[in-house]
Design a protein around this motif. Structure first.
Motif, PDB file in Angstrom:
ATOM      1  N   GLU A  18       0.826  -1.210   0.000  1.00 45.64           N
ATOM      2  CA  GLU A  18       0.000   0.000   0.000  1.00 45.64           C
ATOM      3  C   GLU A  18       0.863   1.264   0.000  1.00 45.64           C
ATOM      4  OE1 GLU A  18      -3.241   0.171  -0.611  1.00 45.64           O
ATOM      5  OE2 GLU A  18      -3.163  -2.012  -0.778  1.00 45.64           O
ATOM      6  N   MET A  19       1.955   1.249   0.760  1.00 49.62           N
ATOM      7  CA  MET A  19       2.829   2.433   0.794  1.00 49.62           C
ATOM      8  C   MET A  19       3.574   2.605  -0.528  1.00 49.62           C
ATOM      9  SD  MET A  19       4.315   2.524   4.700  1.00 49.62           S
ATOM     10  CE  MET A  19       4.706   0.789   4.868  1.00 49.62           C
ATOM     11  N   PHE A  23       0.867   6.362  -5.194  1.00 51.99           N
ATOM     12  CA  PHE A  23       1.412   7.121  -6.312  1.00 51.99           C
ATOM     13  C   PHE A  23       1.185   8.611  -6.174  1.00 51.99           C
ATOM     14  CE2 PHE A  23       0.752   2.858  -8.229  1.00 51.99           C
ATOM     15  CZ  PHE A  23       2.094   2.551  -8.319  1.00 51.99           C
ATOM     16  N   ASP A  24       0.128   9.025  -5.477  1.00 53.15           N
ATOM     17  CA  ASP A  24      -0.074  10.461  -5.245  1.00 53.15           C
ATOM     18  C   ASP A  24       1.134  11.035  -4.515  1.00 53.15           C
ATOM     19  OD1 ASP A  24      -2.570  10.547  -6.454  1.00 53.15           O
ATOM     20  OD2 ASP A  24      -3.628  10.100  -4.580  1.00 53.15           O
ATOM     21  N   ARG A  25       1.641  10.318  -3.536  1.00 55.71           N
ATOM     22  CA  ARG A  25       2.809  10.761  -2.766  1.00 55.71           C
ATOM     23  C   ARG A  25       4.047  10.863  -3.672  1.00 55.71           C
ATOM     24  NH1 ARG A  25       4.282  10.442   2.844  1.00 55.71           N
ATOM     25  NH2 ARG A  25       6.514  10.142   3.102  1.00 55.71           N
ATOM     26  N   PHE A  26       4.256   9.845  -4.524  1.00 54.36           N
ATOM     27  CA  PHE A  26       5.415   9.862  -5.425  1.00 54.36           C
ATOM     28  C   PHE A  26       5.306  10.983  -6.446  1.00 54.36           C
ATOM     29  CE2 PHE A  26       5.690   5.417  -3.976  1.00 54.36           C
ATOM     30  CZ  PHE A  26       6.988   5.450  -3.478  1.00 54.36           C
ATOM     31  N   VAL A  40      -2.243  10.281 -16.696  1.00 55.29           N
ATOM     32  CA  VAL A  40      -3.158  10.310 -17.837  1.00 55.29           C
ATOM     33  C   VAL A  40      -4.437   9.567 -17.490  1.00 55.29           C
ATOM     34  CG1 VAL A  40      -3.447   9.654 -20.262  1.00 55.29           C
ATOM     35  CG2 VAL A  40      -1.235  10.477 -19.446  1.00 55.29           C
ATOM     36  N   THR A  41      -4.299   8.422 -16.861  1.00 54.39           N
ATOM     37  CA  THR A  41      -5.458   7.640 -16.440  1.00 54.39           C
ATOM     38  C   THR A  41      -5.664   7.873 -14.957  1.00 54.39           C
ATOM     39  OG1 THR A  41      -3.994   5.750 -16.123  1.00 54.39           O
ATOM     40  CG2 THR A  41      -5.190   5.850 -18.199  1.00 54.39           C
ATOM     41  N   GLN A  42      -6.879   8.083 -14.554  1.00 51.62           N
ATOM     42  CA  GLN A  42      -7.167   8.417 -13.158  1.00 51.62           C
ATOM     43  C   GLN A  42      -7.663   7.213 -12.376  1.00 51.62           C
ATOM     44  OE1 GLN A  42      -6.344  11.335 -11.743  1.00 51.62           O
ATOM     45  NE2 GLN A  42      -5.473  11.825 -13.733  1.00 51.62           N
ATOM     46  N   ASP A  43      -7.092   6.041 -12.636  1.00 46.24           N
ATOM     47  CA  ASP A  43      -7.495   4.830 -11.937  1.00 46.24           C
ATOM     48  C   ASP A  43      -7.142   4.924 -10.462  1.00 46.24           C
ATOM     49  OD1 ASP A  43      -8.229   3.614 -14.414  1.00 46.24           O
ATOM     50  OD2 ASP A  43      -6.106   3.235 -14.773  1.00 46.24           O
ATOM     51  N   ILE A  44      -8.135   4.673  -9.620  1.00 44.19           N
ATOM     52  CA  ILE A  44      -7.877   4.663  -8.184  1.00 44.19           C
ATOM     53  C   ILE A  44      -8.507   3.396  -7.645  1.00 44.19           C
ATOM     54  CG2 ILE A  44      -8.313   5.787  -5.995  1.00 44.19           C
ATOM     55  CD1 ILE A  44      -8.026   8.406  -7.363  1.00 44.19           C
ATOM     56  N   PRO A  45      -7.747   2.485  -7.085  1.00 46.42           N
ATOM     57  CA  PRO A  45      -6.297   2.508  -7.009  1.00 46.42           C
ATOM     58  C   PRO A  45      -5.693   2.262  -8.386  1.00 46.42           C
ATOM     59  CG  PRO A  45      -7.083   0.402  -6.220  1.00 46.42           C
ATOM     60  CD  PRO A  45      -8.309   1.246  -6.518  1.00 46.42           C
ATOM     61  N   PRO A  46      -4.467   2.701  -8.591  1.00 44.29           N
ATOM     62  CA  PRO A  46      -3.826   2.458  -9.884  1.00 44.29           C
ATOM     63  C   PRO A  46      -3.765   0.956 -10.195  1.00 44.29           C
ATOM     64  CG  PRO A  46      -2.595   4.071  -8.648  1.00 44.29           C
ATOM     65  CD  PRO A  46      -3.622   3.498  -7.719  1.00 44.29           C
ATOM     66  N   THR A  70       2.507  -1.793 -16.339  1.00 44.15           N
ATOM     67  CA  THR A  70       2.101  -2.891 -17.213  1.00 44.15           C
ATOM     68  C   THR A  70       1.606  -4.111 -16.456  1.00 44.15           C
ATOM     69  OG1 THR A  70       4.376  -3.687 -17.324  1.00 44.15           O
ATOM     70  CG2 THR A  70       3.641  -2.186 -19.083  1.00 44.15           C
ATOM     71  N   ASP A  71       1.918  -4.181 -15.161  1.00 41.55           N
ATOM     72  CA  ASP A  71       1.503  -5.340 -14.378  1.00 41.55           C
ATOM     73  C   ASP A  71       1.340  -4.917 -12.928  1.00 41.55           C
ATOM     74  OD1 ASP A  71       0.876  -7.996 -13.836  1.00 41.55           O
ATOM     75  OD2 ASP A  71       2.961  -8.572 -13.524  1.00 41.55           O
ATOM     76  N   CYS A  72       0.313  -5.431 -12.289  1.00 40.49           N
ATOM     77  CA  CYS A  72       0.085  -5.146 -10.877  1.00 40.49           C
ATOM     78  C   CYS A  72      -0.567  -6.367 -10.249  1.00 40.49           C
ATOM     79  CB  CYS A  72      -0.804  -3.916 -10.720  1.00 40.49           C
ATOM     80  SG  CYS A  72      -1.052  -3.448  -8.995  1.00 40.49           S
TER      81      CYS A  72
END
Length: 155
Positions: A18-19, A23-26, A40-46, A70-72
């Protein structure tokens, strides 16, 4: 050119993921360092397919780069591909639960050139490869300690 580093973190794998996925922090950290970052994409969570456009200065020239997740695979892995006019890079972040309260963070990064100027840049980096590897490991160690502190204060 490839760089690899790993650090053990005193925190559970889900908390570390989670940390690392904050991505907002980064994005805010990058902006404070003068890098223009736009998701560009506003996926939450990414999720896989999340894309960022970045612009920054390197060796006095403005550069643009697109970064795509590309992978998560929660909570074990994230993979990013970065492309610019002359260079491509792949970064893989792996998390391994060593115990319920300990996680190993591994980061592998590879860079490849697509143009002659980029090849020259990579060649100059290879000359200082030992220094870059040491700096890469030190930064990951600092990041790991920061994650531990965030976990201790937030848990």
């Amino acid at each position: 050119m490839q760089f690899s580093a790993r650090e053990d973190i005193e925190a559970p794998i889900n908390s570390v993921f989670e940390m690392v996925a904050d991505f907002d922090r980064f994005e805010r950290m990058a902006m404070r360092r003068g890098i223009d970052v736009r998701r560009v994409t506003q996926d939450i969570p990414p999720v896989a397919g999340t894309t960022w456009d970045t612009e920054f200065k390197l060796r006095g020239k403005a550069r643009q780069m697109t970064v795509v997740m590309t992978d998560c695979e929660r909570p074990a892995q994230m993979r990013f591909e970065a492309n610019s006019k002359g260079m491509a890079g792949v970064t893989t972040i792996d998390l391994l639960a060593l115990s319920q309260r300990r996680t190993r963070l591994s980061v592998d990064m590879s860079l490849s050139a697509k143009s002659l100027p980029a090849r020259l840049l990579l060649q100059s980096m290879k000359l200082g490869q030992a220094r870059f590897r040491k700096q890469f490991q030190l930064r990951l160690a600092e990041f790991a300690r920061e994650l531990e502190q965030r976990y201790k204060h937030g848990a």
